[in-house]
Design an enzyme around this catalytic site. Structure first.
Site, PDB file in Angstrom:
ATOM      1  N   ARG A  17      -6.647  -8.179  42.803  1.00  0.00           N
ATOM      2  CA  ARG A  17      -7.877  -7.387  42.765  1.00  0.00           C
ATOM      3  C   ARG A  17      -8.872  -7.858  43.819  1.00  0.00           C
ATOM      4  O   ARG A  17      -9.832  -7.169  44.143  1.00  0.00           O
ATOM      5  CB  ARG A  17      -8.503  -7.406  41.354  1.00  0.00           C
ATOM      6  CG  ARG A  17      -9.756  -6.546  41.228  1.00  0.00           C
ATOM      7  CD  ARG A  17     -10.056  -6.118  39.778  1.00  0.00           C
ATOM      8  NE  ARG A  17      -9.856  -7.176  38.816  1.00  0.00           N
ATOM      9  CZ  ARG A  17     -10.671  -8.214  38.632  1.00  0.00           C
ATOM     10  NH1 ARG A  17     -11.768  -8.339  39.354  1.00  0.00           N
ATOM     11  NH2 ARG A  17     -10.389  -9.135  37.731  1.00  0.00           N
ATOM     12  N   TYR A  68     -20.818  16.827  49.948  1.00  0.00           N
ATOM     13  CA  TYR A  68     -19.557  16.977  49.208  1.00  0.00           C
ATOM     14  C   TYR A  68     -19.855  17.067  47.705  1.00  0.00           C
ATOM     15  O   TYR A  68     -20.659  16.287  47.190  1.00  0.00           O
ATOM     16  CB  TYR A  68     -18.629  15.797  49.526  1.00  0.00           C
ATOM     17  CG  TYR A  68     -17.461  15.699  48.584  1.00  0.00           C
ATOM     18  CD1 TYR A  68     -16.467  16.667  48.591  1.00  0.00           C
ATOM     19  CD2 TYR A  68     -17.363  14.658  47.674  1.00  0.00           C
ATOM     20  CE1 TYR A  68     -15.398  16.598  47.711  1.00  0.00           C
ATOM     21  CE2 TYR A  68     -16.298  14.575  46.791  1.00  0.00           C
ATOM     22  CZ  TYR A  68     -15.325  15.549  46.811  1.00  0.00           C
ATOM     23  OH  TYR A  68     -14.276  15.473  45.932  1.00  0.00           O
ATOM     24  N   ASP A 139     -21.060   9.853  55.445  1.00  0.00           N
ATOM     25  CA  ASP A 139     -19.705  10.235  55.062  1.00  0.00           C
ATOM     26  C   ASP A 139     -19.065  10.887  56.289  1.00  0.00           C
ATOM     27  O   ASP A 139     -19.442  11.994  56.676  1.00  0.00           O
ATOM     28  CB  ASP A 139     -19.764  11.194  53.868  1.00  0.00           C
ATOM     29  CG  ASP A 139     -18.379  11.557  53.328  1.00  0.00           C
ATOM     30  OD1 ASP A 139     -17.414  11.534  54.116  1.00  0.00           O
ATOM     31  OD2 ASP A 139     -18.271  11.891  52.138  1.00  0.00           O
ATOM     32  N   LYS A 164      -7.948  12.358  53.274  1.00  0.00           N
ATOM     33  CA  LYS A 164      -7.977  13.515  54.154  1.00  0.00           C
ATOM     34  C   LYS A 164      -7.319  13.173  55.501  1.00  0.00           C
ATOM     35  O   LYS A 164      -6.150  12.873  55.543  1.00  0.00           O
ATOM     36  CB  LYS A 164      -9.411  14.022  54.297  1.00  0.00           C
ATOM     37  CG  LYS A 164     -10.178  14.104  52.949  1.00  0.00           C
ATOM     38  CD  LYS A 164      -9.640  15.167  52.015  1.00  0.00           C
ATOM     39  CE  LYS A 164     -10.218  15.099  50.599  1.00  0.00           C
ATOM     40  NZ  LYS A 164     -11.659  15.048  50.487  1.00  0.00           N
TER      41      LYS A 164
HETATM   42  C1  LIG Z   1     -12.632  14.689  49.492  1.00  0.00           C
HETATM   43  C2  LIG Z   1     -13.939  14.188  49.933  1.00  0.00           C
HETATM   44  C3  LIG Z   1     -14.539  13.092  49.269  1.00  0.00           C
HETATM   45  C4  LIG Z   1     -13.933  12.443  48.041  1.00  0.00           C
HETATM   46  O1  LIG Z   1     -12.794  11.715  48.351  1.00  0.00           O
HETATM   47  P1  LIG Z   1     -11.614  11.402  47.311  1.00  0.00           P
HETATM   48  O2  LIG Z   1     -10.622  10.665  48.126  1.00  0.00           O
HETATM   49  O3  LIG Z   1     -11.123  12.722  46.798  1.00  0.00           O
HETATM   50  O4  LIG Z   1     -12.211  10.588  46.196  1.00  0.00           O
HETATM   51  C5  LIG Z   1     -15.728  12.622  49.783  1.00  0.00           C
HETATM   52  N1  LIG Z   1     -16.331  13.192  50.841  1.00  0.00           N
HETATM   53  C6  LIG Z   1     -15.801  14.246  51.471  1.00  0.00           C
HETATM   54  C7  LIG Z   1     -16.511  14.825  52.645  1.00  0.00           C
HETATM   55  C8  LIG Z   1     -14.595  14.783  51.044  1.00  0.00           C
HETATM   56  O5  LIG Z   1     -14.075  15.847  51.678  1.00  0.00           O
END
Ligand SMILES: *Cc1c(COP(=O)(O)O)cnc(C)c1O
Length: 343
Positions: A17, A68, A139, A164
């Site tokens: 962890r 998001y 982000d 992504k």
């Molecule tokens: C999908 C997404 C998230 C969340 O990510 P997860 O891996 O699904 O927890 C955060 N920010 C953006 C811009 C996203 O497209």
């Protein structure tokens, strides 16, 4: 790949962890791409939770209205519970964001935004945050480090849904945070260890393999996205296309000079409202109607089918994630789906 929960005593790692050599390999790669030190988390939301945890309870948080949806829900829940005061802004309106900053502890940014594809002037906004004594977090999921490197534009922390583009093959859920500040890095690491949002080594191995082709995938996908955006903008069944390669929003100056390319995410408002958009989504054969994005395969989604999506996102908006297929195949499929009659 290191599949172990425990390590021989007195080595560099003691417990699964706390750390893992497979994490370190991915973190070194992402750190170099984003000009900081990275930490991998179990999901994008785990990284986002850790970054939100950098400011104390009672903080004023400034965030984009079209952030998001998961981040938006997290911040609105925190505001409803009295843990933060939330000021929602139009992130493409630099003056409006700067005016909301006095007294804030955290400026949350996303650019381009999900799903409205608004572009923020990150350099001006992170400088404004610094002057106001607020931490800025960006982000960078949509842009990826191939297009934009938030730390070099003044951000304190960058976060990613590695799910992504970075992993890129729609086969893992993972996240990451990155910073060049040692103190913030130590606090994010402690959050990961104590809240336990740790990644499985196998997922991180897959992300590391995916990131090897990030540059090629993003280059191809964003070139195709620009071609599709320009064709869709003059399509008779389309009301409006949102992609940074197109003309600026009325009243806004998109800060695309801070980007290397325009990214591969676009949004299309279909003529005929929600039913027409649903019909398009149901009629594509190559494009898959699915949530998530950033994979090698093209996907599209009507975002307002999610009750959590904010009401200012148009009902007719389809979010398109352009993959690496042949651009003419992608165009032909979109064109026939747009022309298919709504029953
Ligand atoms: C999908 C997404 C998230 C969340 O990510 P997860 O891996 O699904 O927890 C955060 N920010 C953006 C811009 C996203 O497209």
């Amino acid at each position: 790949m290191w599949l172990t929960s425990t390590y021989v005593a007195d080595g560099p790692v003691d417990y699964g962890r706390t750390d893992n050599p497979t994490w370190q390999a991915f973190e070194q790669t992402l750190g170099e791409l984003e000009a900081g030190s990275a930490l991998v988390f179990s999901s994008g939301m785990a990284a986002i939770s850790a970054a939100c945890g950098l400011v104390p309870d009672g903080s004023v948080v400034v965030a984009p209205r079209h952030v998001y949806s998961g981040t938006g829900a997290l911040l609105r829940d925190a505001a409803a519970a009295g843990r933060v005061t939330l000021r929602e802004v139009d992130v493409a309106d630099t003056a409006q964001v700067l005016a909301a900053l006095p007294g804030a502890r955290l400026l949350w940014l996303e650019s381009p935004t999900n799903p409205m594809i608004e572009v923020a002037d990150l350099r001006a906004l992170t400088a404004g945050a610094r002057a106001a004594g607020a931490l800025s977090v960006v982000d960078n999921t949509f842009a990826t480090p191939m297009v934009q490197r938030p730390l070099t534009l003044g951000a304190g922390v960058g976060v990613h849904s590695v799910t992504k583009y970075l992993a890129g093959h729609s086969d893992v859920v993972l996240g990451a945070a990155v910073t060049a500040d040692d103190d913030l890095h130590a606090r994010l690491r402690a959050h990961r260890r104590l809240h336990g949002g740790i990644a499985g080594p196998h997922e991180v191995f897959l992300a590391l393999r995916g990131v090897r082709t990030l540059a090629l995938r993003v280059e191809r996908a964003q070139a195709s996205a620009a071609v599709l955006a320009h064709r869709l903008a003059v399509h008779p069944c389309v009301e409006r296309v949102r992609h940074p390669s197109l003309a600026t929003d009325p009243g806004h100056t998109l800060a695309t000079d801070q980007m290397h390319g325009y990214g591969a995410m676009l949004a299309v408002e279909v003529r005929g409202g929600a039913p027409a958009a649903e019909q398009v989504a149901a009629s594509t054969r190559l494009w898959v109607h699915a949530t998530s994005l950033g994979g090698v395969e093209s996907t599209l989604e009507r975002r307002r089918r999610h009750p959590a999506e904010v009401a200012t996102v148009p009902e007719s908006l389809l979010r398109l994630s352009v993959g690496i297929e042949d651009v003419e195949d992608l165009w032909a499929d979109l064109d026939q789906a747009l022309r298919s009659p709504t029953p």
